[in-house]
Scaffold this motif. Structure first.
Motif, PDB file in Angstrom:
ATOM      1  N   GLY A 187       0.812  -1.203   0.000  1.00 33.22           N
ATOM      2  CA  GLY A 187       0.000   0.000   0.000  1.00 33.22           C
ATOM      3  C   GLY A 187       0.850   1.260   0.000  1.00 33.22           C
ATOM      4  O   GLY A 187       0.535   2.235  -0.700  1.00 33.22           O
ATOM      5  N   ILE A 188       1.939   1.245   0.760  1.00 34.11           N
ATOM      6  CA  ILE A 188       2.850   2.391   0.778  1.00 34.11           C
ATOM      7  C   ILE A 188       3.511   2.573  -0.589  1.00 34.11           C
ATOM      8  O   ILE A 188       3.693   3.690  -1.075  1.00 34.11           O
ATOM      9  CB  ILE A 188       3.927   2.205   1.869  1.00 34.11           C
ATOM     10  CG1 ILE A 188       3.276   2.011   3.236  1.00 34.11           C
ATOM     11  CG2 ILE A 188       4.875   3.394   1.892  1.00 34.11           C
ATOM     12  CD1 ILE A 188       2.390   3.140   3.666  1.00 34.11           C
ATOM     13  N   PHE A 189       3.854   1.449  -1.218  1.00 32.30           N
ATOM     14  CA  PHE A 189       4.454   1.513  -2.556  1.00 32.30           C
ATOM     15  C   PHE A 189       3.479   2.128  -3.560  1.00 32.30           C
ATOM     16  O   PHE A 189       3.850   3.011  -4.347  1.00 32.30           O
ATOM     17  CB  PHE A 189       4.853   0.111  -3.013  1.00 32.30           C
ATOM     18  CG  PHE A 189       5.322   0.046  -4.437  1.00 32.30           C
ATOM     19  CD1 PHE A 189       6.652   0.277  -4.760  1.00 32.30           C
ATOM     20  CD2 PHE A 189       4.432  -0.248  -5.461  1.00 32.30           C
ATOM     21  CE1 PHE A 189       7.079   0.231  -6.077  1.00 32.30           C
ATOM     22  CE2 PHE A 189       4.855  -0.300  -6.781  1.00 32.30           C
ATOM     23  CZ  PHE A 189       6.184  -0.063  -7.090  1.00 32.30           C
ATOM     24  N   VAL A 190       2.239   1.671  -3.541  1.00 30.29           N
ATOM     25  CA  VAL A 190       1.232   2.194  -4.468  1.00 30.29           C
ATOM     26  C   VAL A 190       1.007   3.682  -4.217  1.00 30.29           C
ATOM     27  O   VAL A 190       0.868   4.471  -5.153  1.00 30.29           O
ATOM     28  CB  VAL A 190      -0.089   1.412  -4.311  1.00 30.29           C
ATOM     29  CG1 VAL A 190      -1.198   2.059  -5.141  1.00 30.29           C
ATOM     30  CG2 VAL A 190       0.100  -0.033  -4.739  1.00 30.29           C
ATOM     31  N   THR A 195       0.744   8.292  -6.997  1.00 32.85           N
ATOM     32  CA  THR A 195       0.310   9.649  -6.671  1.00 32.85           C
ATOM     33  C   THR A 195       1.521  10.574  -6.640  1.00 32.85           C
ATOM     34  O   THR A 195       2.664  10.121  -6.513  1.00 32.85           O
ATOM     35  CB  THR A 195      -0.388   9.711  -5.298  1.00 32.85           C
ATOM     36  OG1 THR A 195       0.581   9.483  -4.254  1.00 32.85           O
ATOM     37  CG2 THR A 195      -1.485   8.662  -5.201  1.00 32.85           C
ATOM     38  N   LYS A 196       1.256  11.854  -6.746  1.00 29.08           N
ATOM     39  CA  LYS A 196       2.323  12.853  -6.688  1.00 29.08           C
ATOM     40  C   LYS A 196       2.251  13.689  -5.413  1.00 29.08           C
ATOM     41  O   LYS A 196       2.962  14.683  -5.271  1.00 29.08           O
ATOM     42  CB  LYS A 196       2.242  13.785  -7.900  1.00 29.08           C
ATOM     43  CG  LYS A 196       2.701  13.146  -9.199  1.00 29.08           C
ATOM     44  CD  LYS A 196       2.791  14.174 -10.312  1.00 29.08           C
ATOM     45  CE  LYS A 196       3.396  13.572 -11.571  1.00 29.08           C
ATOM     46  NZ  LYS A 196       3.559  14.572 -12.655  1.00 29.08           N
ATOM     47  N   LYS A 197       1.403  13.264  -4.475  1.00 26.62           N
ATOM     48  CA  LYS A 197       1.237  14.022  -3.241  1.00 26.62           C
ATOM     49  C   LYS A 197       1.676  13.252  -2.005  1.00 26.62           C
ATOM     50  O   LYS A 197       1.396  13.677  -0.889  1.00 26.62           O
ATOM     51  CB  LYS A 197      -0.224  14.453  -3.078  1.00 26.62           C
ATOM     52  CG  LYS A 197      -0.676  15.514  -4.066  1.00 26.62           C
ATOM     53  CD  LYS A 197      -2.072  16.013  -3.729  1.00 26.62           C
ATOM     54  CE  LYS A 197      -2.496  17.135  -4.660  1.00 26.62           C
ATOM     55  NZ  LYS A 197      -3.844  17.649  -4.315  1.00 26.62           N
ATOM     56  N   ASP A 260       9.829  11.618 -10.793  1.00 32.04           N
ATOM     57  CA  ASP A 260       8.940  10.992 -11.763  1.00 32.04           C
ATOM     58  C   ASP A 260       9.424   9.615 -12.200  1.00 32.04           C
ATOM     59  O   ASP A 260       8.627   8.741 -12.532  1.00 32.04           O
ATOM     60  CB  ASP A 260       8.803  11.886 -13.005  1.00 32.04           C
ATOM     61  CG  ASP A 260       7.943  13.110 -12.717  1.00 32.04           C
ATOM     62  OD1 ASP A 260       7.245  13.100 -11.681  1.00 32.04           O
ATOM     63  OD2 ASP A 260       7.971  14.066 -13.507  1.00 32.04           O
ATOM     64  N   ALA A 261      10.750   9.427 -12.207  1.00 30.53           N
ATOM     65  CA  ALA A 261      11.302   8.142 -12.651  1.00 30.53           C
ATOM     66  C   ALA A 261      10.908   6.998 -11.719  1.00 30.53           C
ATOM     67  O   ALA A 261      10.964   5.835 -12.109  1.00 30.53           O
ATOM     68  CB  ALA A 261      12.826   8.226 -12.744  1.00 30.53           C
ATOM     69  N   ALA A 262      10.488   7.345 -10.508  1.00 31.04           N
ATOM     70  CA  ALA A 262      10.096   6.320  -9.547  1.00 31.04           C
ATOM     71  C   ALA A 262       8.582   6.157  -9.472  1.00 31.04           C
ATOM     72  O   ALA A 262       8.082   5.465  -8.599  1.00 31.04           O
ATOM     73  CB  ALA A 262      10.643   6.668  -8.161  1.00 31.04           C
TER      74      ALA A 262
END
Length: 281
Positions: A187-190, A195-197, A260-262
Motif C-alpha cells: 500500500g505504501i508503494f502504491v 500519486t504525486k502528493k 517521476d522516474a520512480a
C-alpha cells in the motif's frame, strides 16, 4: 465460504505485494540494468506464474475429485498432507522418488533464497546504519552467516508449531500473513508510485492505520476472510496516505519533490534517461 472472486483477487493482490516488497523476489529483477530486458523478464515471469498457478489449481481439483471418489483414503492424511500422501501412497515407486526429489530440491532453493535475502537486507540496510563505523566485507559476511543461522532456527521452530498446531491450512495461514505484512508495504508503494502528493507523514500514518485495521479484523472479525487482507490493507494505505498527505501539504504549504522516474508518471524521455543511468552503473 470464500467466493472464487475473492480468492482470485486476494491471491492476485498477495502476489502483487510480494513482487514489490519481498527482497527475495525483487533481487531477481535487479540482476539486469537494461530496462527492456527488465520488462521482458517481468512479462515472462507473469506468463509463467499464471501458467504454473493454473497447473497447481488443476492438480488440487484433480486431488479433490480423486479423494471424493475414494473417501476412505482421505482419512489417513490432513488437509496440507493430501498431495504428499497421494505421491507417497498412490503413485508407482519410481515416480514417487522422482517427485519427492524434485520437491525437496525446489524447497531447498526457496529456503536458501529466503535466508540469503534476510541476511542481505539486515547486513546492508539495517546493520550498516546501526554500526558506528564502516564494516569490512569479512565482517558483513560473518554477520550474514549469523543472521542466516538465527533465521533458520526460528523457521524450524515456526514450522514445528504449524505442524502441531490447530492450523487447518498452512497455505491459507501464509496468505493471511502475506496480506497482513506485505499488503501494508504494498500500500505504501502504491501510494508513492501512483500519486504525486505522497509525503513521509502520509506514508507513516497509512502504515499505522492499515496495519492496525488488518490486525483488528484478524482477531475480532473472523467473518472477514484472510484472502481479503491484502485488498483491505492496500486500499486503506492509499486512501489514508493520500488524504493525510494532502492535508499536510495544504496546512504547511510545502511542495513534494516527486521523482517521476520512480512513479507511473515517468515519460519516455525520463525513461530513456533513467535507462542510461542504470546502464552506466
Amino acid at each position: 465460504k470464500n467466493s472464487a472472486f475473492i480468492i482470485l483477487v486476494g491471491a492476485g493482490f498477495n502476489t502483487f505485494s510480494s513482487y514489490i516488497s519481498s527482497q527475495d523476489i525483487v533481487q531477481r529483477f535487479t540482476t539486469t540494468t537494461d530496462i527492456k530486458q527488465l520488462k521482458k523478464m517481468t512479462y515472462g515471469n507473469g506468463v509463467l506464474s499464471i501458467f504454473l498457478a493454473t497447473v497447481f489449481y488443476l492438480i488440487g481439483t484433480a486431488l479433490f475429485v480423486f479423494y471424493n471418489q475414494n473417501p476412505a483414503l482421505a482419512q489417513t492424511a490432513q488437509q496440507d498432507q493430501i498431495f504428499a500422501s497421494y505421491i507417497a501412497y498412490q503413485l508407482p515407486v519410481g515416480i514417487t522418488g522422482i517427485l519427492l526429489a524434485a520437491i525437496y530440491a525446489a524447497s531447498q532453493s526457496t529456503l536458501s533464497t529466503g535466508l540469503n535475502s534476510v541476511a542481505t537486507s539486515w547486513t546492508l540496510d539495517i546493520q550498516s546504519k546501526i554500526s558506528s563505523k564502516e564494516l569490512s566485507f569479512e565482517k558483513q559476511t560473518k554477520i550474514a552467516q549469523y543472521i542466516s543461522l538465527g533465521v533458520g532456527i526460528v523457521s524450524i521452530a515456526v514450522s514445528m508449531v504449524l505442524a502441531n498446531g490447530e492450523i487447518k491450512s498452512a497455505y491459507e495461514w501464509f496468505n493471511s500473513f502475506m496480506g497482513l505484512v506485505l499488503g501494508v508495504l504494498a500500500g505504501i508503494f502504491v501510494l508513492g508510485a501512483f500519486t504525486k502528493k505522497a509525503t513521509s507523514l502520509g506514508a507513516y500514518v497509512a502504515f499505522a492505520v492499515s496495519a492496525a485495521l488488518v490486525v483488528f479484523l484478524k482477531y475480532n472479525v473472523p467473518s472477514v476472510t484472510s484472502w481479503a487482507y491484502a485488498i483491505i490493507s492496500i486500499s486503506t494505505s492509499v486512501v489514508v496516505g493520500y488524504i493525510t498527505s494532502s492535508i499536510e501539504l495544504a496546512v504547511t504549504g510545502k511542495k513534494v519533490n516527486t521523482l517521476d522516474a520512480a512513479t507511473v508518471f515517468c515519460d519516455t524521455e525520463t525513461d530513456e534517461s533513467l535507462r542510461g543511468e542504470l546502464e552506466g552503473v
